[in-house]
Design an enzyme around this catalytic site. Structure first.
Site, PDB file in Angstrom:
ATOM      1  N   ASP A 148       1.013 -69.315  27.445  1.00  0.00           N
ATOM      2  CA  ASP A 148       0.067 -70.192  27.057  1.00  0.00           C
ATOM      3  C   ASP A 148      -0.693 -70.157  28.625  1.00  0.00           C
ATOM      4  OD1 ASP A 148       2.116 -72.929  25.591  1.00  0.00           O
ATOM      5  OD2 ASP A 148       1.126 -71.094  25.039  1.00  0.00           O
ATOM      6  N   LYS A 149      -0.191 -69.605  29.647  1.00  0.00           N
ATOM      7  CA  LYS A 149      -0.769 -69.559  30.880  1.00  0.00           C
ATOM      8  C   LYS A 149      -1.988 -68.459  30.764  1.00  0.00           C
ATOM      9  CE  LYS A 149      -0.101 -68.916  35.707  1.00  0.00           C
ATOM     10  NZ  LYS A 149      -1.382 -68.139  35.769  1.00  0.00           N
ATOM     11  N   PHE A 201      -3.539 -67.904  28.397  1.00  0.00           N
ATOM     12  CA  PHE A 201      -4.731 -68.323  27.450  1.00  0.00           C
ATOM     13  C   PHE A 201      -5.364 -69.292  28.460  1.00  0.00           C
ATOM     14  CE2 PHE A 201      -6.474 -69.806  23.499  1.00  0.00           C
ATOM     15  CZ  PHE A 201      -7.292 -71.159  23.625  1.00  0.00           C
ATOM     16  N   LEU A 216      18.433 -98.540  26.451  1.00  0.00           N
ATOM     17  CA  LEU A 216      19.242 -99.595  26.780  1.00  0.00           C
ATOM     18  C   LEU A 216      20.812 -99.012  26.663  1.00  0.00           C
ATOM     19  CD1 LEU A 216      17.973-102.089  24.582  1.00  0.00           C
ATOM     20  CD2 LEU A 216      17.680-102.053  27.120  1.00  0.00           C
ATOM     21  N   GLU A 224      17.464-110.726  20.558  1.00  0.00           N
ATOM     22  CA  GLU A 224      16.688-110.544  19.527  1.00  0.00           C
ATOM     23  C   GLU A 224      17.078-109.196  18.544  1.00  0.00           C
ATOM     24  OE1 GLU A 224      13.588-108.449  21.898  1.00  0.00           O
ATOM     25  OE2 GLU A 224      13.627-109.919  23.337  1.00  0.00           O
ATOM     26  N   LYS A 230      17.645-105.830  17.205  1.00  0.00           N
ATOM     27  CA  LYS A 230      17.153-104.423  17.582  1.00  0.00           C
ATOM     28  C   LYS A 230      16.522-103.425  16.388  1.00  0.00           C
ATOM     29  CE  LYS A 230      18.955-100.470  20.099  1.00  0.00           C
ATOM     30  NZ  LYS A 230      18.584 -99.391  19.266  1.00  0.00           N
ATOM     31  N   ASP A 246      15.150-100.733  14.127  1.00  0.00           N
ATOM     32  CA  ASP A 246      15.161 -99.314  13.963  1.00  0.00           C
ATOM     33  C   ASP A 246      14.124 -98.326  13.488  1.00  0.00           C
ATOM     34  OD1 ASP A 246      16.850 -97.133  14.172  1.00  0.00           O
ATOM     35  OD2 ASP A 246      17.941 -97.360  12.292  1.00  0.00           O
ATOM     36  N   GLU A 258       8.228-101.431  18.238  1.00  0.00           N
ATOM     37  CA  GLU A 258       8.927-100.665  17.405  1.00  0.00           C
ATOM     38  C   GLU A 258       7.940-100.197  16.400  1.00  0.00           C
ATOM     39  OE1 GLU A 258      11.313 -99.670  18.847  1.00  0.00           O
ATOM     40  OE2 GLU A 258      12.766 -98.521  17.208  1.00  0.00           O
ATOM     41  N   TYR A 295       8.153-106.250  21.468  1.00  0.00           N
ATOM     42  CA  TYR A 295       9.059-106.962  21.989  1.00  0.00           C
ATOM     43  C   TYR A 295       9.282-106.786  23.717  1.00  0.00           C
ATOM     44  CZ  TYR A 295      10.902-102.088  21.172  1.00  0.00           C
ATOM     45  OH  TYR A 295      11.309-100.840  21.044  1.00  0.00           O
ATOM     46  N   LYS A 339      25.452-102.854  18.911  1.00  0.00           N
ATOM     47  CA  LYS A 339      25.095-101.999  17.493  1.00  0.00           C
ATOM     48  C   LYS A 339      25.876-102.350  16.624  1.00  0.00           C
ATOM     49  CE  LYS A 339      23.362 -97.919  17.994  1.00  0.00           C
ATOM     50  NZ  LYS A 339      22.254 -96.943  17.922  1.00  0.00           N
ATOM     51  N   CYS A 366      34.087 -69.376  -7.809  1.00  0.00           N
ATOM     52  CA  CYS A 366      32.813 -70.088  -8.457  1.00  0.00           C
ATOM     53  C   CYS A 366      33.571 -71.136  -9.550  1.00  0.00           C
ATOM     54  CB  CYS A 366      31.963 -69.372  -8.736  1.00  0.00           C
ATOM     55  SG  CYS A 366      30.449 -70.109  -9.293  1.00  0.00           S
ATOM     56  N   CYS A 406      31.222 -69.376 -12.942  1.00  0.00           N
ATOM     57  CA  CYS A 406      31.271 -68.022 -13.091  1.00  0.00           C
ATOM     58  C   CYS A 406      32.581 -67.325 -12.628  1.00  0.00           C
ATOM     59  CB  CYS A 406      29.963 -67.275 -12.768  1.00  0.00           C
ATOM     60  SG  CYS A 406      30.078 -66.853 -10.793  1.00  0.00           S
ATOM     61  N   CYS A 418      28.963 -68.496  -3.556  1.00  0.00           N
ATOM     62  CA  CYS A 418      29.066 -67.848  -4.822  1.00  0.00           C
ATOM     63  C   CYS A 418      28.307 -66.353  -4.706  1.00  0.00           C
ATOM     64  CB  CYS A 418      28.994 -68.438  -6.255  1.00  0.00           C
ATOM     65  SG  CYS A 418      29.021 -67.233  -7.506  1.00  0.00           S
ATOM     66  N   CYS A 452      25.138 -66.133 -12.113  1.00  0.00           N
ATOM     67  CA  CYS A 452      25.820 -67.229 -12.236  1.00  0.00           C
ATOM     68  C   CYS A 452      24.849 -68.456 -12.695  1.00  0.00           C
ATOM     69  CB  CYS A 452      26.404 -67.614 -10.667  1.00  0.00           C
ATOM     70  SG  CYS A 452      27.255 -69.112 -10.544  1.00  0.00           S
TER      71      CYS A 452
HETATM   72  S1  IVH Z   1      13.997-103.602  24.658  1.00  0.00           S
HETATM   73  C1  IVH Z   1      13.874-101.585  28.944  1.00  0.00           C
HETATM   74  N1  IVH Z   1      13.896-104.727  22.374  1.00  0.00           N
HETATM   75  O1  IVH Z   1      15.936 -99.862  21.133  1.00  0.00           O
HETATM   76  C2  IVH Z   1      14.418-102.306  27.457  1.00  0.00           C
HETATM   77  N2  IVH Z   1      14.222-102.440  22.451  1.00  0.00           N
HETATM   78  O2  IVH Z   1      17.688 -97.930  23.466  1.00  0.00           O
HETATM   79  C3  IVH Z   1      13.021-101.783  26.670  1.00  0.00           C
HETATM   80  N3  IVH Z   1      14.438-101.275  20.470  1.00  0.00           N
HETATM   81  O3  IVH Z   1      13.871 -97.427  22.799  1.00  0.00           O
HETATM   82  C4  IVH Z   1      13.581-102.059  25.175  1.00  0.00           C
HETATM   83  N4  IVH Z   1      14.392-103.380  19.165  1.00  0.00           N
HETATM   84  O4  IVH Z   1      13.011 -98.205  20.660  1.00  0.00           O
HETATM   85  C5  IVH Z   1      13.868-103.767  23.106  1.00  0.00           C
HETATM   86  N5  IVH Z   1      13.898-105.914  20.562  1.00  0.00           N
HETATM   87  C6  IVH Z   1      14.135-104.748  21.032  1.00  0.00           C
HETATM   88  C7  IVH Z   1      14.201-103.590  20.654  1.00  0.00           C
HETATM   89  C8  IVH Z   1      14.306-102.378  21.240  1.00  0.00           C
HETATM   90  C9  IVH Z   1      14.563-102.090  19.020  1.00  0.00           C
HETATM   91  C10 IVH Z   1      14.729 -99.948  20.599  1.00  0.00           C
HETATM   92  C11 IVH Z   1      13.462 -99.411  21.373  1.00  0.00           C
HETATM   93  C12 IVH Z   1      14.298 -98.864  22.686  1.00  0.00           C
HETATM   94  C13 IVH Z   1      15.612 -98.566  22.122  1.00  0.00           C
HETATM   95  C14 IVH Z   1      16.762 -99.110  23.352  1.00  0.00           C
END
Ligand code: IVH
Length: 667
Positions: free
Chosen positions: A31-32, A34, A81, A111, A113, A115, A170, A222, A309, A404, A407, A422, A428
């Site tokens: 890369d360098k 380049f 977090l 709140e 969380k 995903d 998110e 959020y 969690k 197997c 066979c 197998c 087979c």
């Molecule tokens: S607050 C400094 N609020 O969870 C705090 N995070 O490990 C900033 N996430 O990377 C995050 N729902 O992707 C916050 N209601 C919520 C969330 C949330 C999902 C995710 C977020 C973050 C991870 C924390």
């Protein structure tokens, strides 16, 4: 050399390096080096404005790799977090906060969380100017173009917003969209996304933002950051953000006691199953920003917030027996057959036991009560045994098989591999059928009209024993078989014949040599451009190829040591399959600019033939389909396109694209 000649030479050279890197995935300089050459060219071009070239490598960088996203340093690092898993850990957090705040009153904002995949959005003067992924927390990818396609993210704000701020949230793929996407991918024989989180982050990294747009992502915001925020309360700030046009969860609540926090957690532990998006816990945040500042941060995460969690959902059920599946490469997968049990929305009857070591580690016995979990994977897995439920009579111990199940060939286990195989590759039955199914699949020979059921039928009827037999089939042989009319039969025979044009690298992948996936096949084809040379290459020679290690090299050598495989390759050669790289294959560009698009070609063209357009579509990752449907992405339309096609396109609102527009799109 004059400076003019130097510029020209550098341009040509850099074009080639660009191509090596972005298209072939096989850079020959660092890369360098380049970057140094590019900088030299930039300097020279600056001194010679009369030699301007709109297509100079300094103007355009390749754009079909995710590496292409610009890296951006976050103004405020994106921290994660601390995780907790029990009520007692939550109460520890609550009491710590209380202590640090010296008895001052405080509120906890509770709140969901979400995903998905996190994103940081920057707004200036009410306009979205940048969207950056979390990356490593310090730096992320600039995915602004893709994020702009997410309808729930406002591009322009309304109301009384600060001049400049960041908002984080998110990006999610709703369950319904995720399931639909996987159904479509399954039908196209593409690999499935394990969960909505992977689907969302995968989508966000696509280069083609029109595909991103079609994936219907959603986003919840959020966390608001900036110098001039409207209020001291996090909750209150987010309510303001909602009034500017952001999607903020309506399920946020402020708790004034530990009991209220627990109530929120317990309510959502079950109620979350009714949400349209995936959640994996609860986030608890001290509401006052002033108090947040007082509490501060540890190296990795804020002291003012924590994640709780949810337990992965699991169910307890009886193990009735263990069966063994044989995959196309001969890999043996043990499967637990269970009393049917309800788990996260579906009834589970079977679960993967992965391999012999896992079975041994669990000390599994028939009749055991086992825990089943749906992890990140689609197939549920056994995670443990309720040994307390065992009676006096222990069932038979589960021992991995030696032969197997299909066979009876003794199984082998390669060094460093967890799986048993197998080795009877060519005789087979599930391996034979699996190899043919792999051969005809979309990413391999892409033979339309044939699927696993038809292959099974032909095999049962004794019509095919290996992939070469496909090419000897005649319409007469198959017409009249179960659910097979003459028209279908003829279509199948045609698409089998068409596959003789499939380029070498895909034929190599289609052969199903163990460990030779799509990428390895590409690398091999480019480094060793004919199957004869490949067949006589030794391990050392193969290992010198980029990304080909000992395991793949050994596997290739042993494939060609097998007489049956050598004969098969010879037959395929006689039939006329592409078993060497074509000259022009090495020169013409490829990309994935048309990835995921279904394109209909219609009419007469002046710049290229229809066949050439078909080839171009495939070279750039698209699929050429014959008839217009709601799934058609666009129509490559030439002169004299038939009126009925035109009408159908209009009815379905499908875009027509002319030759020039198409060529610009892929250039
Ligand atoms: S607050 C400094 N609020 O969870 C705090 N995070 O490990 C900033 N996430 O990377 C995050 N729902 O992707 C916050 N209601 C919520 C969330 C949330 C999902 C995710 C977020 C973050 C991870 C924390």
């Amino acid at each position: 050399m004059t400076e003019k000649e130097q510029i020209e030479a550098l341009r040509a050279e850099l074009h080639q390096h660009n191509y090596n890197y972005y298209v072939l995935n096989a850079p020959v300089i660092s890369d360098k080096e380049f970057d140094d050459k590019l900088r030299l060219l930039q300097d020279l071009e600056q001194r010679h404005p009369e030699l301007y070239d709109a297509n100079s490598p300094t103007m355009r960088v390749g754009s079909d790799l995710s590496k292409d996203f610009k890296q951006v340093t976050h103004k405020y690092p994106m921290l994660s977090l601390g995780n907790t898993y029990s009520e007692s850990e939550v109460s520890d957090f609550y009491n710590r906060v209380k202590e640090w705040l010296n008895g001052e009153d405080f509120e906890i904002c509770c709140e969901l969380k979400f995903d998905g995949t996190s994103i940081s959005l920057t707004y200036e003067d009410g306009k979205l100017v940048q969207a950056v992924t979390r990356g490593d927390g310090e730096k992320g990818d600039d995915v602004t173009a893709n994020v702009k396609t997410i309808r729930s993210i406002p591009l322009v704000l309304h109301g009384n917003f600060p001049k400049s701020f960041e908002i984080r949230g998110e990006i999610l793929m709703p369950w319904e969209v995720f399931e639909q996407l996987n159904r479509e991918r399954e039908a196209r024989e593409e690999s499935l996304f394990a969960n909505p989180r992977n689907a969302a982050s995968g989508t966000l990294k696509l280069q083609n933002s029109s595909i991103v747009a079609s994936r219907k992502l959603d986003a919840y915001l959020y966390y608001l950051l900036g110098e001039e925020l409207p209020a001291d309360g996090h909750y209150e700030n987010l309510q303001c953000a909602a009034s500017w046009g952001f999607k903020v969860s309506e399920h946020m609540r402020k708790a004034h006691s530990l009991q209220e926090v627990f109530d929120f957690i317990n309510y959502w532990d079950t109620e979350r199953k009714n949400l349209p998006v995936a959640t994996d816990g609860i986030v608890l945040k001290v509401n006052s920003l002033r108090q947040q500042r007082n509490l501060g941060y540890t190296a990795k995460s804020p002291r003012w917030a924590i994640a709780y969690k949810f337990q992965a959902e699991r169910a307890l059920t009886r193990l009735n027996k263990v069966t063994y599946q044989v995959g196309r490469t001969g890999v043996i997968t043990p499967v637990a057959n269970l009393d049917p049990v309800q788990l996260a929305g579906t009834v589970v009857k079977r679960a993967s036991l992965h391999n012999a070591d896992i079975i041994e580690g669990l000390d599994l016995h028939i009749g055991d009560m086992v825990y089943v979990e749906k992890g990140g994977e689609i197939i549920p897995k056994i995670t443990g045994i309720d040994t307390d439920a065992r009676g006096f009579m222990l069932g038979e111990k589960v021992r991995f098989i030696n032969r197997c199940p299909e066979c009876q060939t003794p199984l082998v286990r390669y060094e460093g591999e967890a799986a048993h195989y197998c080795p009877n590759e060519t005789a087979c039955p599930p391996q034979i059928k699996g190899k043919i199914e792999h051969f005809i699949s979309r990413k391999a020979m892409n033979i339309d009209g044939l699927g696993p059921e038809t292959v099974d039928l032909f095999y049962q009827q004794g019509l095919i024993h290996n992939v070469a037999d496909l090419y000897t089939l005649r319409a007469n042989d198959i017409a009249g078989l179960e659910r097979m009319g003459t028209k279908t039969a003829v279509k199948i025979i045609h698409s089998i014949a068409d596959s003789k044009e499939v380029p070498y690298e895909r034929v190599l992948f289609a052969l199903g040599i163990r460990f030779v996936g799509e990428t390895a096949a590409k690398k091999l084809a480019r480094a060793i451009p004919s199957i004869d040379e490949l067949a006589s290459a030794d391990v050392e020679k193969l290992k010198n190829i980029d990304e080909i290690g000992e395991k793949i090299a050994q596997s290739i050598v042993s494939y060609f040591q097998n007489e049956a495989n050598r004969q098969l390759v010879e037959r395929l050669k006689t039939i006329g399959l592409q078993l060497a790289l074509k000259e022009d294959d090495q020169a013409s560009p490829r990309s994935n600019k048309l990835e995921g698009l279904s394109i209909v070609i219609s009419g007469v063209f002046s710049k290229h033939s229809r066949e050439e357009y078909k080839e171009l579509i495939e070279r750039h990752g698209g699929k050429n389909v014959s008839s217009i449907s709601s799934k058609t992405s666009f129509i490559l339309a030439g002169e004299n396109m038939g009126p009925s096609k035109r009408e159908k396109a209009q009815q379905l609102g499908i875009k027509l694209m002319n030759e020039d527009e198409f060529l610009t799109l892929i250039s």
